[in-house]
Scaffold this motif. Sequence first.
Motif, PDB file in Angstrom:
ATOM      1  N   ASN A   4      78.100 -49.700  76.089  1.00 48.51           N
ATOM      2  CA  ASN A   4      77.828 -51.109  75.853  1.00 48.51           C
ATOM      3  C   ASN A   4      78.712 -52.029  76.682  1.00 48.51           C
ATOM      4  OD1 ASN A   4      75.665 -51.006  74.043  1.00 48.51           O
ATOM      5  ND2 ASN A   4      77.066 -50.343  72.418  1.00 48.51           N
ATOM      6  N   SER A   5      79.388 -51.454  77.683  1.00 46.28           N
ATOM      7  CA  SER A   5      80.179 -52.294  78.565  1.00 46.28           C
ATOM      8  C   SER A   5      79.264 -53.262  79.288  1.00 46.28           C
ATOM      9  CB  SER A   5      80.940 -51.430  79.570  1.00 46.28           C
ATOM     10  OG  SER A   5      79.997 -50.702  80.329  1.00 46.28           O
ATOM     11  N   LEU A   6      79.816 -54.388  79.693  1.00 40.19           N
ATOM     12  CA  LEU A   6      79.000 -55.374  80.401  1.00 40.19           C
ATOM     13  C   LEU A   6      78.525 -54.792  81.725  1.00 40.19           C
ATOM     14  CD1 LEU A   6      80.848 -58.764  79.921  1.00 40.19           C
ATOM     15  CD2 LEU A   6      78.576 -58.136  79.116  1.00 40.19           C
ATOM     16  N   PRO A   7      77.273 -55.038  82.080  1.00 43.27           N
ATOM     17  CA  PRO A   7      76.817 -54.574  83.385  1.00 43.27           C
ATOM     18  C   PRO A   7      77.514 -55.347  84.507  1.00 43.27           C
ATOM     19  CG  PRO A   7      74.988 -55.514  82.106  1.00 43.27           C
ATOM     20  CD  PRO A   7      76.233 -55.717  81.305  1.00 43.27           C
ATOM     21  N   LEU A   8      77.596 -54.713  85.670  1.00 44.46           N
ATOM     22  CA  LEU A   8      78.124 -55.411  86.849  1.00 44.46           C
ATOM     23  C   LEU A   8      77.024 -56.208  87.531  1.00 44.46           C
ATOM     24  CD1 LEU A   8      80.416 -52.641  88.318  1.00 44.46           C
ATOM     25  CD2 LEU A   8      81.125 -54.785  87.278  1.00 44.46           C
ATOM     26  N   ASP A  77      78.128 -59.870  87.820  1.00 42.81           N
ATOM     27  CA  ASP A  77      79.064 -60.133  86.723  1.00 42.81           C
ATOM     28  C   ASP A  77      78.439 -60.961  85.607  1.00 42.81           C
ATOM     29  OD1 ASP A  77      81.068 -58.852  88.247  1.00 42.81           O
ATOM     30  OD2 ASP A  77      81.397 -60.729  89.346  1.00 42.81           O
ATOM     31  N   PRO A  78      77.296 -60.547  85.082  1.00 43.95           N
ATOM     32  CA  PRO A  78      76.649 -61.363  84.051  1.00 43.95           C
ATOM     33  C   PRO A  78      77.529 -61.451  82.805  1.00 43.95           C
ATOM     34  CG  PRO A  78      75.636 -59.194  84.155  1.00 43.95           C
ATOM     35  CD  PRO A  78      76.584 -59.265  85.314  1.00 43.95           C
ATOM     36  N   GLY A  79      77.489 -62.593  82.149  1.00 45.38           N
ATOM     37  CA  GLY A  79      78.226 -62.780  80.903  1.00 45.38           C
ATOM     38  C   GLY A  79      79.705 -63.050  81.094  1.00 45.38           C
ATOM     39  N   THR A  80      80.165 -63.116  82.357  1.00 47.50           N
ATOM     40  CA  THR A  80      81.559 -63.450  82.615  1.00 47.50           C
ATOM     41  C   THR A  80      81.596 -64.836  83.246  1.00 47.50           C
ATOM     42  OG1 THR A  80      81.605 -62.637  84.882  1.00 47.50           O
ATOM     43  CG2 THR A  80      82.013 -61.017  83.138  1.00 47.50           C
ATOM     44  N   PRO A  81      82.768 -65.442  83.322  1.00 43.78           N
ATOM     45  CA  PRO A  81      82.853 -66.763  83.953  1.00 43.78           C
ATOM     46  C   PRO A  81      82.474 -66.728  85.433  1.00 43.78           C
ATOM     47  CG  PRO A  81      84.857 -66.282  82.705  1.00 43.78           C
ATOM     48  CD  PRO A  81      84.043 -65.043  82.690  1.00 43.78           C
ATOM     49  N   GLN A  82      82.597 -65.531  86.048  1.00 42.06           N
ATOM     50  CA  GLN A  82      82.290 -65.473  87.484  1.00 42.06           C
ATOM     51  C   GLN A  82      80.810 -65.231  87.752  1.00 42.06           C
ATOM     52  OE1 GLN A  82      84.782 -62.834  86.441  1.00 42.06           O
ATOM     53  NE2 GLN A  82      86.109 -64.624  86.272  1.00 42.06           N
ATOM     54  N   GLN A  83      79.983 -65.239  86.700  1.00 40.84           N
ATOM     55  CA  GLN A  83      78.580 -64.893  86.882  1.00 40.84           C
ATOM     56  C   GLN A  83      77.939 -65.635  88.068  1.00 40.84           C
ATOM     57  OE1 GLN A  83      75.949 -64.632  83.432  1.00 40.84           O
ATOM     58  NE2 GLN A  83      74.527 -66.014  84.464  1.00 40.84           N
ATOM     59  N   THR A  84      77.303 -64.871  88.946  1.00 33.60           N
ATOM     60  CA  THR A  84      76.667 -65.454  90.130  1.00 33.60           C
ATOM     61  C   THR A  84      75.223 -64.962  90.191  1.00 33.60           C
ATOM     62  OG1 THR A  84      78.763 -65.031  91.230  1.00 33.60           O
ATOM     63  CG2 THR A  84      76.947 -65.756  92.625  1.00 33.60           C
ATOM     64  N   ASP A  85      74.317 -65.885  90.477  1.00 31.76           N
ATOM     65  CA  ASP A  85      72.931 -65.465  90.673  1.00 31.76           C
ATOM     66  C   ASP A  85      72.689 -65.274  92.165  1.00 31.76           C
ATOM     67  OD1 ASP A  85      70.292 -64.905  90.718  1.00 31.76           O
ATOM     68  OD2 ASP A  85      69.619 -66.790  89.804  1.00 31.76           O
TER      69      ASP A  85
END
Lengths: 343, 377, 332
Positions: A4-8, A77-85
Motif C-alpha cells: 500500500n505504499s504510494l505509487p511513484l 509522485d502522486p499524493g505528495t507535495p511534489q506531485q507533477t502531471d
Amino acid sequence: MADNSLPLVSVRNLAVEFTQHGGGPVRALDSVSLDLRPGRVLGVVGESGCGKSVTARAMLRILDRNGSIKNGQILLDPGTPQQTDITALPGEGNRMREIRGGRIGLIFQEPMAALSMQYTVGNQLMEAIRVHNDPGKAVARQRVIKLLNDVGIPRPETRIDTYPFQLSGGLRQRVGIALALAADPDVLIADEPTTALDVTTQAQILALLRRLQVDKKIALMLITHDMGVIAQMADDVAVMYLGRVVEFAPVNEVFAAPRHPYTQALLRSVPNLRAPPHSRLATIGGAVPQPNARPKGCPFHPRCPDMMPGRCDTTAPAPVPPGQAGASCFKVEDAALVEGVAA
Amino acid sequence: MSATTASSASSGASLADDKLAQAGQLRLTWLRFKRHKLALISLFIVALFYLLAIFADFVAISDPHHTDARRSYMPPQGIHLFDENGFAPHVYGLKGSRDMKTFKMVYVPDPSKKIYIAFFAPGYDYNLFGLIPTNRHLFALINPTPVDGIFLLGTDQLGRDLFSRLAVATRISLSIGLASVGLSLILGILLGGISGLYGGIIDTVIQRLIELIRSIPTIPLWMGIAAALPNTWSVLQVYFAITLIISLIGWTELARVVRGRFLALREEDFVIAAELVGAGQFRIMLRHMLPSFTSHVIAAVSLALPAMIISETSLSFLGLGLRPPAISWGILLQDAQNVQVLAGAPWLLLAAVPVVLVILAFNFLGDGLRDAADPYG
Amino acid sequence: MNMLEVSGLTKHYPINAGILRREVGRVRAAEDVNFTISKGETLALVGESGCGKTTVARCILRALKPTSGSIRFSPADGEMVDLAPLSKRQLRPLRRHIQLIFQDPYASLNPRMMVGDIIAEPLLVNGVASAERHRRVLELLDLVGLPAAARTRFPHAFSGGQRQRIGIARALALNPRVIVADEPVSALDVSVQAQIINLLLDLQEQLGLSTLFVAHDLGVVRHVSDRVAVMYVGRIVEVAPTVALYATPRHPYTQALMSAVPKADPLMRDTAAAPIGEVADPANPPPGCAFNPRCPFAIDRCRTERPVLRDVGAGQLAACHRAEELTLAGVG
C-alpha cells in the motif's frame, strides 16, 4: 493489494491518438490506468498493437510526432507535495528532460536504438550522468566503471573505452541498462528488453534486471509479449488488448485464475515445454484487428468465445479500476454481481 | 469451447472486404499520390506545360521568328474584353509618332483604334505536330496591319512577341529534357542493371566510371564539349548533340538507383521464393524484380527531368547550347542578360517564370511520386 | 525410408581483408553436420542465433553451396541424389521437391502479385496447365484455411497469420517431398502463432510431410517435432527423440537452453541459474568442446579434445565427454 505504499507514477485514464496521413485519428490508447510502486515489478503484456509501447512512450513524452495525449493524467509522485502531471509539462522543456533519465529510465528492445556508434560506451554513459548532475569528469568516469560493473560487464576498466559495435548483443543490452540507470532513476521502463536476445542471454538479462530492481527498490515497468517472462519477473500484471487494460491482477492470480477471456485464451495458446508431442494448442480465432478498424464495444468481442450479442458488441465494459485486481469484461462484472447478491 | 478447436477456418473467414484488398499497385500508388496535394497541383501544371509544348504554334499569336523594328520593346499589353457593345475582346492598334527629343519613331497604343480578336482564327502558317499545314490559332487579330499584334508579355528588341516565343521555346526546352532523360534512362537501366545483376569486377568498373564522371565539374565539361560542336551544324544537329551531352552525365544517378534496387531485390524473400520453386532468371526479372522498381525509376526520372531542363537552360543561357534562330528558354533568357536592356524592358525576365514554375512542379511531383511509389513500404 | 541424408555438411565463409582481399580467417557457420529425416518425420533444428541452423537449412535448399559434405535427397522412392555438387541448372528440376516456409510473412510474398498468382507460380513455372492450376489453388487455399475469395486479393489485405498461410500454400503447391520451415512462427503474435502451429500439425498428419523445422523456441519445437537436433557454434551437440530430449537431456548445453526458457508459471521461479557467458564466436571457436567456457561440468579434457557426436543410449546422440556420468535435469 499487499503493497500500500504510494505509487511513484500513476497513470490515469490515459488516451492517446495518432493522426494518419490522409486519414482520421486512430486511437492507440483508451483509458489506461496503471500504478508503478517502488520495489515492485509491473508486467505489461499483450500482442502487437495493444498499446504497451505507446503507454511507455507517452509516460516519457517521446511519442512519435503524429501522436498526442488526448485525455488522462500521468502523475509523478502522486499524493505528495511534489506531485507533477507529466501530461501537462511541455514535452521538450527542462522539467521533462530532468524526469527523462533522472526519474524515469528507459531500456529499449534494441539497445542500438539508445546507443550511438560514434562514441565510446564510457563517453555516452558519462554524458548521461553529467547532463543530470555533473560531478566532474573524473568522478563521472569512476561512476561509469562502477555502473558497468553493476550491470555485470566483465573488465569495466577496459570496456569503458570500447565502441558499442564492438560488443555482443548481450553486452550491448547491459550497456543499455547502464545507460537507463546512469542518472539513478527510481522508475524504470523496460520495453521488450530481451526480445532481440537469445534465450540464454535473455535469462542473464532478466536475472540482472531482477537484481538491480530489488537492490535499488526501483519501480519497474516490464513490457513484453512473453507470458513466460511475465511469470518469472512480474509482481503485478496488466494485460492489454487494443489500447485497453483488459485485466489487472497480482501475478499468481493471473496465472492461476485468469479473469478475462482474452487472458485465459492467451495463457492456453502458449506452447508448453511439457506438452505431449504433436499436441495441438488452444487458439484465439482471427487476428488482432488493425488499430484503425477498432471493433465497437469491447475490442475483444469479435474473437471472444464468451461474447454476449447485443451487449459486448455495443458498449465497452468499464475499465479496470486503478489499483484493484479485476477485468474489463461484462462476464466478470456479472459474476461479481451474482457473488455480491449471494453474500 | 470454440477457441480450442478453431484452427484454420476461423482466421480465414474475416477477410478484409473493401476495395483496397483487390487494388493493384497502380491503384494503391494513385490513392497515395492523391493525398499529396502539392504533387497533385504540380502534376496539373506539368501536364499543362506539356500540352502547351505540343500545341505551341497553335497557342502562339504571331510568328516567333517574325521581326519588325517598329514594335521593338513593346511593353506587355492587356486584352480588353468589352467594348460599348458588350463582350468583344480587342486590343488597341499602334500609332507611330516621333519623339521630339530623340527623333525616334515610337509606337504607342491608340485607344481610338480597336482591333478585334477572334478565336480559332487564321494567323501565320505552320505545321501542326510538324505534319499538318494549317494557319489556325487559338486566337488571332481580325485584319491587323503588319505592325499590330497582341503583346501579352511584350516584345523583344527585334519586335518579336515574347508570349509566342515562350510557347515555342517550351516545346524545345521540355522535349530536350524528355529526350535527355529517355537516353539517360536507357543508359542507366542498362549499366545499372548489369552492375547490380552481375556484381563482381563488372560492378566495380561501372561504379568507378560513375564516380569518375560525377567528379568532373559539369559546367567546364559542357563548355569543352559544346565548344567542340562545329559552327556549321544545323539547329537540329545541335539539338541532338546537346541532348547527348546532358544525358551523358545524367545517366549516372539513374544507374545508381537501378543498381541499388537490383541489389536489394536480389536478397528479398519473395525473389528467393521464386528461385526456389524453379523460376528462371528471366521470369524472376520480369515478374518480380522489374515491377518492384519501375515505381522507383519513375520517381527518379521525375526528379531528374528538372535537372535536365535546367542544364539545357543554363547551357543555352551561357551561349554554349542551342543558338538562335533556335528558341529555348535559355535563349530567351539570354536576351535578359544585359542590365541596361532589362531596365528598359523588364518584361523580358518573364521568360524565367515558366522555368521556375516547371522546375518546382517537377520537384514536387517527384517528391509525391517517390512517396507514393512504394505503396507497400 | 530416408528422404534426406545429410552427412559431413560444412559451410565456411571466408573473412577477407586488405587490398588484396586475402583470406585472413573463416567463419565456420556449419561444421560436419550429420542427420537424416525419414518419410513423414519432422526434425527440429534448434539453437541460438549464429549457431548455424539457418546456414544448414539454406544449404539443403541449395540457396547456398556447401563447402563440403553431401546432401543426399530422395526425389522419388528408392532413388537418392546428392544435391551438394549440383549446378544451378541441374538443380532446377529438383527444386520442386524441397520447399521453404519463410520466417517473415511480409517479405516473402510479392506485394505486387495477387494471392492466387503467388500460390500458382510454382505450378506455372513447372508447366501445370491453366485449368489444373486454378483447381489446385482453390484446393490449397482450402487446405490452409483461407476462403476462395482470397485468390483475387493482394497480400496487403491479409494479417501476418493469414500471410503465413499463403506462404504455406505456396510451399505445398508442388507436393514437395521435403519442407524446410525456417522459424515459421517466430514473427507472429502468440495467439496467431498457435493457429499456425496447429495448421502445421494438421498438415503433417494429412499429408505425411517430411519436415526440417528450424527454430529457436523450444516450446514450439516440443509441439511439432518427432526428433530434435541441438546446434551450438556450427555443430550438432545433441540429437534425440523429442520426448527423450526434454525429459533427459544428455548435453549440458541442451540443459542450459531448456532451463533458460522462462516458464509460464510464477510458482516456478529461478529454478536454475542462467548459463554464464556468451555464445562463442564461430570465426574463433574455443579449442576442445565449443561449450566448455560456459559449461559448469567442464573438465580439462573438454578444453583440449573435441567430443564427437555418439550414441549415449536409448537412441540419443550427444557430443559430450561426460554424457554418461552426468545426470542433467530436463523438463516434464
